[in-house]
Design a protein around this motif. Structure first.
Motif, short mmCIF file in Angstrom:
data_model
loop_
_atom_site.label_atom_id
_atom_site.label_comp_id
_atom_site.label_asym_id
_atom_site.label_seq_id
_atom_site.Cartn_x
_atom_site.Cartn_y
_atom_site.Cartn_z
N TRP A 119 22.90 -39.30 -40.53
CA TRP A 119 22.78 -37.86 -40.28
C TRP A 119 21.89 -37.19 -41.32
CZ3 TRP A 119 23.73 -35.60 -35.92
CH2 TRP A 119 24.70 -36.12 -35.05
N LYS A 122 18.28 -37.84 -40.33
CA LYS A 122 17.89 -36.99 -39.19
C LYS A 122 17.69 -35.55 -39.64
CE LYS A 122 20.24 -39.64 -35.53
NZ LYS A 122 20.68 -40.77 -36.34
N ALA A 123 18.55 -35.06 -40.56
CA ALA A 123 18.43 -33.68 -41.03
C ALA A 123 17.14 -33.49 -41.82
CB ALA A 123 19.63 -33.32 -41.89
N VAL A 125 14.27 -35.17 -41.46
CA VAL A 125 13.15 -35.15 -40.51
C VAL A 125 13.12 -33.83 -39.74
CG1 VAL A 125 12.17 -36.26 -38.48
CG2 VAL A 125 13.10 -37.65 -40.34
N THR A 126 14.29 -33.39 -39.28
CA THR A 126 14.37 -32.12 -38.55
C THR A 126 13.93 -30.95 -39.42
OG1 THR A 126 16.21 -32.99 -37.23
CG2 THR A 126 15.89 -30.60 -37.22
N GLY A 127 14.39 -30.93 -40.67
CA GLY A 127 13.99 -29.86 -41.57
C GLY A 127 12.50 -29.84 -41.83
N THR A 128 11.90 -31.02 -41.97
CA THR A 128 10.45 -31.10 -42.17
C THR A 128 9.69 -30.57 -40.96
OG1 THR A 128 10.75 -33.04 -43.59
CG2 THR A 128 8.54 -32.65 -42.71
N LEU A 129 10.13 -30.96 -39.76
CA LEU A 129 9.46 -30.49 -38.54
C LEU A 129 9.65 -28.99 -38.34
CD1 LEU A 129 10.36 -33.41 -36.08
CD2 LEU A 129 8.19 -32.99 -37.27
N LEU A 130 10.83 -28.47 -38.66
CA LEU A 130 11.05 -27.02 -38.55
C LEU A 130 10.17 -26.26 -39.53
CD1 LEU A 130 14.94 -26.75 -38.15
CD2 LEU A 130 13.21 -26.10 -36.47
N GLY A 308 14.72 -24.94 -41.91
CA GLY A 308 14.27 -26.29 -42.25
C GLY A 308 14.55 -26.64 -43.69
N ALA A 311 18.24 -27.40 -44.07
CA ALA A 311 18.56 -28.71 -43.47
C ALA A 311 18.22 -29.83 -44.44
CB ALA A 311 17.78 -28.88 -42.16
#
Length: 360
Positions: A119, A122-123, A125-130, A308, A311
């Motif tokens: 998790w 995933k957080a 990567v998600t934070g970087t994309l956001l 982001g 996250a």
């Protein structure tokens, strides 16, 4: 940390006021680091003069030079040029990309593990994309104007307001965005080098003084090459002197001391959580004092970048907790092995002593 972020918000406003007064941005950055070097060097001499420290090697000097380049001369000049083309609020929002860029650099250099199946991975990567998505929204979407309040306090000169308004075209906005992203890459590089330098030379004030001294030399040389008019270097009892004193003494001086104290008391994660407050303070001060207008795109992009960032901070906290649990479990197993190995010997010693002295 709230005080620290509020003081950093004041830096953006003073920058804009000094530039509006006609001060050359390169000269402004050069004076900032000259003032900062004088202040930090004095602190280092007073607070760390009696501490035993390693010898200043060529490698430490090179790392200090690179920290001054990426964290001072290059990073600040790119950031200020971006602010001139856009606004303090926009630049402060883009600066929240630094953790995402640092994370990408750390992945490529092997300093961070992606761990995409967890998790925390995933957080991250998600934070970087956001964060990247928020920067794209800030760059390419302006949206309708939002009037939160109206104020008559406009510190910028009226004639320069029209010039500033003319600089809000899409071309300059894209160029300002590219410069802001470049400054994020510069600061991310500085963080990586600073971490390596801290392993060799763990003295906060002295290493900061070395960085500021290197940045002052670099910024002065760069400013002298680009600005040949010596009248641009004059400082009077005006907003220019106040700006360089504020940014040099308070931002690069007092702020470093205050932040280092907070890191020692609560750790780096606690300190980094307060970074998004800078965007809030700058947006408020910007609209109150400089009559800058907020737009829907700036708010949406800023919110995405902040989400982001948090996250990534959550993911980092989970990783730290996992490492702490593993470390505690390892120490417990080692303690059990030691106890098992020493218990029979202790029993034998007790039995031997009882046989030698039955009265015991």
């Amino acid at each position: 940390m709230v005080v620290a972020q509020l003081a950093s918000g004041g830096v953006q406003i003073f920058y804009k006021l000094a530039i509006n007064d006609g001060m050359n941005t390169r000269v402004l950055i050069a004076y900032r680091y000259i003032f900062a070097t004088a202040f930090i060097s004095s602190l280092a001499f007073i607070l760390e003069r009696w501490k035993s420290r390693p010898r200043l090697t060529w490698m430490i000097a090179l790392q200090g030079f690179l920290c001054g380049l990426f964290g001072g001369a290059l990073g600040q000049n790119l950031y200020v040029e971006s602010m001139v083309l856009t606004s303090p609020t926009f630049s402060a929002a883009m600066a929240n990309l630094i953790p995402a860029v640092t994370f990408i650099f750390a992945i490529f250099l092997g300093l961070e593990k992606l761990a995409i199946r967890t998790w925390a991975g995933k957080a991250k990567v998600t934070g970087t994309l956001l964060g990247i998505g928020g920067a794209m929204v800030l760059t390419f979407y302006r949206g309708p104007q939002i009037n939160i309040w109206s104020t008559k306090v406009h510190l910028l000169k009226h004639k320069d307001q029209h010039v500033a308004a003319s600089h809000r075209g899409m071309d300059n906005r894209v160029l300002g965005s590219l410069l802001a992203v470049a400054s994020c890459f510069s600061y991310a590089t500085w963080y990586i080098i600073q971490a390596k330098m801290g392993e060799r030379y763990p003295f906060d004030y002295s290493s900061t003084a070395l960085m500021c001294a290197s940045a002052s030399v670099q910024t002065v040389v760069y400013a002298m090459c680009k600005e040949t008019n010596w009248s641009a270097w004059k400082l009077g009892w005006n907003i220019r002197l106040l700006t360089v004193a504020y940014t040099g003494y308070l931002s690069s001086g007092f702020m470093v001391v205050l932040t280092n104290w907070c890191v020692r008391k609560r750790g780096p994660l606690f300190v980094s959580v307060f970074n998004p407050l800078l965007l809030v303070f700058v947006a408020i001060l910007d609209s109150l004092l400089l009559d800058e207008k907020l737009h829907l795109g700036s708010i949406i992009g800023g919110v995405l970048i902040v989400i982001g960032l948090y996250a990534m901070l959550w993911a980092k906290r989970e990783e730290m907790k996992s490492k702490a649990r593993l470390s505690h479990s390892k120490r417990s197993k080692e303690a059990e092995i030691i106890n098992v190995g020493t218990a029979p010997a202790e029993d034998d010693d007790v039995s031997a002593a009882a046989t030698a002295n039955p009265r015991q």
